[in-house]
Write a protein that holds these residues in place. Structure first.
Motif, PDB file in Angstrom:
ATOM      1  N   PHE A   1       0.801  -1.231   0.000  1.00 52.29           N
ATOM      2  CA  PHE A   1       0.000   0.000   0.000  1.00 52.29           C
ATOM      3  C   PHE A   1       0.835   1.283   0.000  1.00 52.29           C
ATOM      4  CE2 PHE A   1      -2.722  -3.168   2.199  1.00 52.29           C
ATOM      5  CZ  PHE A   1      -3.784  -3.174   1.296  1.00 52.29           C
ATOM      6  N   GLN A   2       2.143   1.188  -0.266  1.00 45.86           N
ATOM      7  CA  GLN A   2       2.982   2.382  -0.163  1.00 45.86           C
ATOM      8  C   GLN A   2       2.583   3.501  -1.116  1.00 45.86           C
ATOM      9  OE1 GLN A   2       7.067   1.983  -1.761  1.00 45.86           O
ATOM     10  NE2 GLN A   2       6.560  -0.135  -2.236  1.00 45.86           N
ATOM     11  N   ASP A   3       2.010   3.148  -2.247  1.00 37.24           N
ATOM     12  CA  ASP A   3       1.627   4.181  -3.219  1.00 37.24           C
ATOM     13  C   ASP A   3       0.155   4.572  -3.117  1.00 37.24           C
ATOM     14  OD1 ASP A   3       4.206   4.247  -4.334  1.00 37.24           O
ATOM     15  OD2 ASP A   3       3.758   2.484  -5.569  1.00 37.24           O
ATOM     16  N   ALA A   4      -0.548   3.960  -2.174  1.00 42.18           N
ATOM     17  CA  ALA A   4      -1.977   4.264  -2.025  1.00 42.18           C
ATOM     18  C   ALA A   4      -2.167   5.485  -1.129  1.00 42.18           C
ATOM     19  CB  ALA A   4      -2.701   3.059  -1.427  1.00 42.18           C
ATOM     20  N   SER A   5      -3.345   6.062  -1.190  1.00 47.31           N
ATOM     21  CA  SER A   5      -3.685   7.189  -0.321  1.00 47.31           C
ATOM     22  C   SER A   5      -5.182   7.144  -0.043  1.00 47.31           C
ATOM     23  CB  SER A   5      -3.291   8.523  -0.959  1.00 47.31           C
ATOM     24  OG  SER A   5      -4.002   8.730  -2.161  1.00 47.31           O
ATOM     25  N   TRP A   6      -5.547   7.616   1.128  1.00 45.57           N
ATOM     26  CA  TRP A   6      -6.943   7.654   1.529  1.00 45.57           C
ATOM     27  C   TRP A   6      -7.263   9.023   2.098  1.00 45.57           C
ATOM     28  CZ3 TRP A   6      -3.732   3.556   2.245  1.00 45.57           C
ATOM     29  CH2 TRP A   6      -4.149   2.301   1.771  1.00 45.57           C
ATOM     30  N   THR A   7      -8.496   9.444   1.932  1.00 52.73           N
ATOM     31  CA  THR A   7      -8.978  10.681   2.535  1.00 52.73           C
ATOM     32  C   THR A   7      -9.958  10.315   3.636  1.00 52.73           C
ATOM     33  OG1 THR A   7      -8.742  11.900   0.458  1.00 52.73           O
ATOM     34  CG2 THR A   7     -10.161  12.875   2.151  1.00 52.73           C
ATOM     35  N   ILE A   8      -9.603  10.653   4.861  1.00 51.41           N
ATOM     36  CA  ILE A   8     -10.422  10.322   6.025  1.00 51.41           C
ATOM     37  C   ILE A   8     -10.656  11.592   6.831  1.00 51.41           C
ATOM     38  CG2 ILE A   8     -10.607   8.931   8.128  1.00 51.41           C
ATOM     39  CD1 ILE A   8      -8.681   6.939   6.842  1.00 51.41           C
TER      40      ILE A   8
ATOM     41  N   ARG B   1      -8.847  14.684   5.601  1.00 51.37           N
ATOM     42  CA  ARG B   1      -7.379  14.696   5.576  1.00 51.37           C
ATOM     43  C   ARG B   1      -6.880  13.553   4.708  1.00 51.37           C
ATOM     44  NH1 ARG B   1      -4.607  15.113  11.340  1.00 51.37           N
ATOM     45  NH2 ARG B   1      -2.874  15.782  10.000  1.00 51.37           N
ATOM     46  N   ASP B   2      -5.803  13.797   3.981  1.00 49.49           N
ATOM     47  CA  ASP B   2      -5.205  12.776   3.124  1.00 49.49           C
ATOM     48  C   ASP B   2      -4.118  12.030   3.886  1.00 49.49           C
ATOM     49  OD1 ASP B   2      -6.791  13.503   0.948  1.00 49.49           O
ATOM     50  OD2 ASP B   2      -5.355  15.057   0.317  1.00 49.49           O
ATOM     51  N   TYR B   3      -4.184  10.709   3.838  1.00 51.49           N
ATOM     52  CA  TYR B   3      -3.194   9.865   4.506  1.00 51.49           C
ATOM     53  C   TYR B   3      -2.566   8.935   3.476  1.00 51.49           C
ATOM     54  CZ  TYR B   3      -5.555  11.298   8.821  1.00 51.49           C
ATOM     55  OH  TYR B   3      -6.104  12.035   9.842  1.00 51.49           O
ATOM     56  N   ASP B   4      -1.227   8.832   3.515  1.00 51.03           N
ATOM     57  CA  ASP B   4      -0.574   7.912   2.583  1.00 51.03           C
ATOM     58  C   ASP B   4      -0.503   6.513   3.185  1.00 51.03           C
ATOM     59  OD1 ASP B   4       1.566   7.811   4.372  1.00 51.03           O
ATOM     60  OD2 ASP B   4       2.771   9.258   3.255  1.00 51.03           O
ATOM     61  N   GLY B   5       0.051   5.586   2.405  1.00 55.69           N
ATOM     62  CA  GLY B   5       0.090   4.198   2.824  1.00 55.69           C
ATOM     63  C   GLY B   5       0.843   3.971   4.122  1.00 55.69           C
TER      64      GLY B   5
ATOM     65  N   THR C   1       2.455   9.701  14.887  1.00 60.40           N
ATOM     66  CA  THR C   1       2.566   9.591  13.429  1.00 60.40           C
ATOM     67  C   THR C   1       1.207   9.729  12.762  1.00 60.40           C
ATOM     68  OG1 THR C   1       4.549   8.208  13.521  1.00 60.40           O
ATOM     69  CG2 THR C   1       3.190   8.016  11.545  1.00 60.40           C
ATOM     70  N   VAL C   2       0.217   9.013  13.301  1.00 60.59           N
ATOM     71  CA  VAL C   2      -1.126   9.039  12.715  1.00 60.59           C
ATOM     72  C   VAL C   2      -1.820  10.370  13.008  1.00 60.59           C
ATOM     73  CG1 VAL C   2      -3.393   7.937  12.703  1.00 60.59           C
ATOM     74  CG2 VAL C   2      -1.316   6.540  12.854  1.00 60.59           C
ATOM     75  N   TRP C   3      -1.732  10.827  14.238  1.00 56.66           N
ATOM     76  CA  TRP C   3      -2.421  12.048  14.650  1.00 56.66           C
ATOM     77  C   TRP C   3      -1.913  13.263  13.880  1.00 56.66           C
ATOM     78  CZ3 TRP C   3      -1.360  15.255  19.608  1.00 56.66           C
ATOM     79  CH2 TRP C   3      -2.336  16.228  19.761  1.00 56.66           C
ATOM     80  N   LEU C   4      -0.580  13.371  13.759  1.00 56.98           N
ATOM     81  CA  LEU C   4       0.012  14.523  13.087  1.00 56.98           C
ATOM     82  C   LEU C   4       0.246  14.266  11.601  1.00 56.98           C
ATOM     83  CD1 LEU C   4       2.601  15.554  15.828  1.00 56.98           C
ATOM     84  CD2 LEU C   4       0.319  16.523  15.428  1.00 56.98           C
ATOM     85  N   ASN C   5      -0.087  13.039  11.161  1.00 55.49           N
ATOM     86  CA  ASN C   5       0.081  12.685   9.746  1.00 55.49           C
ATOM     87  C   ASN C   5       1.525  12.922   9.297  1.00 55.49           C
ATOM     88  OD1 ASN C   5      -0.724  11.701   7.277  1.00 55.49           O
ATOM     89  ND2 ASN C   5      -1.759  13.567   6.613  1.00 55.49           N
ATOM     90  N   ASP C   6       2.458  12.465  10.130  1.00 53.40           N
ATOM     91  CA  ASP C   6       3.886  12.707   9.894  1.00 53.40           C
ATOM     92  C   ASP C   6       4.671  11.439  10.203  1.00 53.40           C
ATOM     93  OD1 ASP C   6       6.528  13.542   9.830  1.00 53.40           O
ATOM     94  OD2 ASP C   6       6.120  15.459  10.805  1.00 53.40           O
ATOM     95  N   GLU C   7       5.203  10.794   9.185  1.00 56.15           N
ATOM     96  CA  GLU C   7       5.891   9.513   9.353  1.00 56.15           C
ATOM     97  C   GLU C   7       7.206   9.613  10.105  1.00 56.15           C
ATOM     98  OE1 GLU C   7       8.343   9.094   5.164  1.00 56.15           O
ATOM     99  OE2 GLU C   7       6.229   8.499   5.195  1.00 56.15           O
ATOM    100  N   ARG C   8       7.734  10.817  10.265  1.00 57.35           N
ATOM    101  CA  ARG C   8       9.025  10.967  10.930  1.00 57.35           C
ATOM    102  C   ARG C   8       8.996  10.475  12.374  1.00 57.35           C
ATOM    103  NH1 ARG C   8      10.270  17.183   9.925  1.00 57.35           N
ATOM    104  NH2 ARG C   8       8.048  17.224  10.517  1.00 57.35           N
ATOM    105  N   PHE C   9       7.867  10.618  13.045  1.00 57.78           N
ATOM    106  CA  PHE C   9       7.794  10.202  14.444  1.00 57.78           C
ATOM    107  C   PHE C   9       7.995   8.694  14.584  1.00 57.78           C
ATOM    108  CE2 PHE C   9       5.539  14.259  14.572  1.00 57.78           C
ATOM    109  CZ  PHE C   9       6.122  14.839  15.695  1.00 57.78           C
TER     110      PHE C   9
END
Length: 208
Positions: free
Chosen positions: A30-37, A40-44, A88-96
């Protein structure tokens, strides 16, 4: 003191290794997938992380139920996964989630280092029942594994900051565990020399 109940080794391996391997497979899918929830847009990566956190907690709960024992190391790892996975999920930031690995291995290195400064090999607390060794042996092993954890923390920090997410996922899932396994395997001579069952007395030369 908790007494660990016997459990099928294959089941244990599935519960311990299953979540990270499933995380890897899900990300590759799912790395190239994206969802809008919720607008907000979230990547795989974000969505896979959101699934990984409860999966890890469930596997740990099942293992705890089966063995009747859970280590402080496992509890700490679970807390870090929940906190940084949640951020990571809350801030939509994979760096965490990527930083989590650095902090976990860094914490292990610092904790063992504190024990060494006190003249104690704290790995004995976690592994003493599995590896009966002299205190000198535990000091040496703790020093070497602390160094391994420090190397892993630095390596993770370099990789996630300089490489692609796909590379980091592969490195974190397979590279770091393989390095730690190799680090332990490299201690075979030390374990043999300092084993209490082999008559080790801790006087076989300077600690290294």
């Amino acid at each position: 003191m908790q007494v660990e109940k016997p459990v099928n080794p294959w089941l244990r391996q599935a519960l311990e290794l299953g979540p990270p391997i499933l995380f890897f497979l899900a990300y590759m899918r799912f790395q190239d997938a994206s969802w809008t929830i919720g607008g907000r847009d979230y990547d795989g990566f974000i969505l896979v992380t959101a699934g990984f956190v409860p999966l890890l907690l469930l596997s740990m709960a099942v293992l705890w139920k089966l063995t009747g024992k859970i280590s402080r190391l496992q509890v700490f790892t679970a807390v870090m996964v929940v906190v940084f996975g949640g951020l990571t999920v809350w801030l939509n930031d994979e760096r965490f989630f990527k930083m989590k690995t650095t902090l976990v291995y860094g914490f292990f290195a610092v904790t063992l280092g504190i024990g060494l400064l006190r003249g104690q090999g704290w790995l004995k607390v976690l592994m003493g029942e599995m590896l009966p060794m002299t205190d000198r042996g535990w000091l040496i092993l703790s020093r070497r594994i602390a160094l391994a954890f420090a190397v892993m923390a630095v390596a993770n920090e370099v990789v996630w900051r300089t490489q692609s997410t796909e590379f980091w996922v592969t490195f974190e899932t397979f590279g770091l565990p393989a390095f730690l396994f190799a680090a332990f395997m490299a201690q075979a001579k030390l374990l043999e020399r300092e084993s209490l069952s082999a008559g080790g007395d801790g006087t076989g030369g300077p600690a290294a």
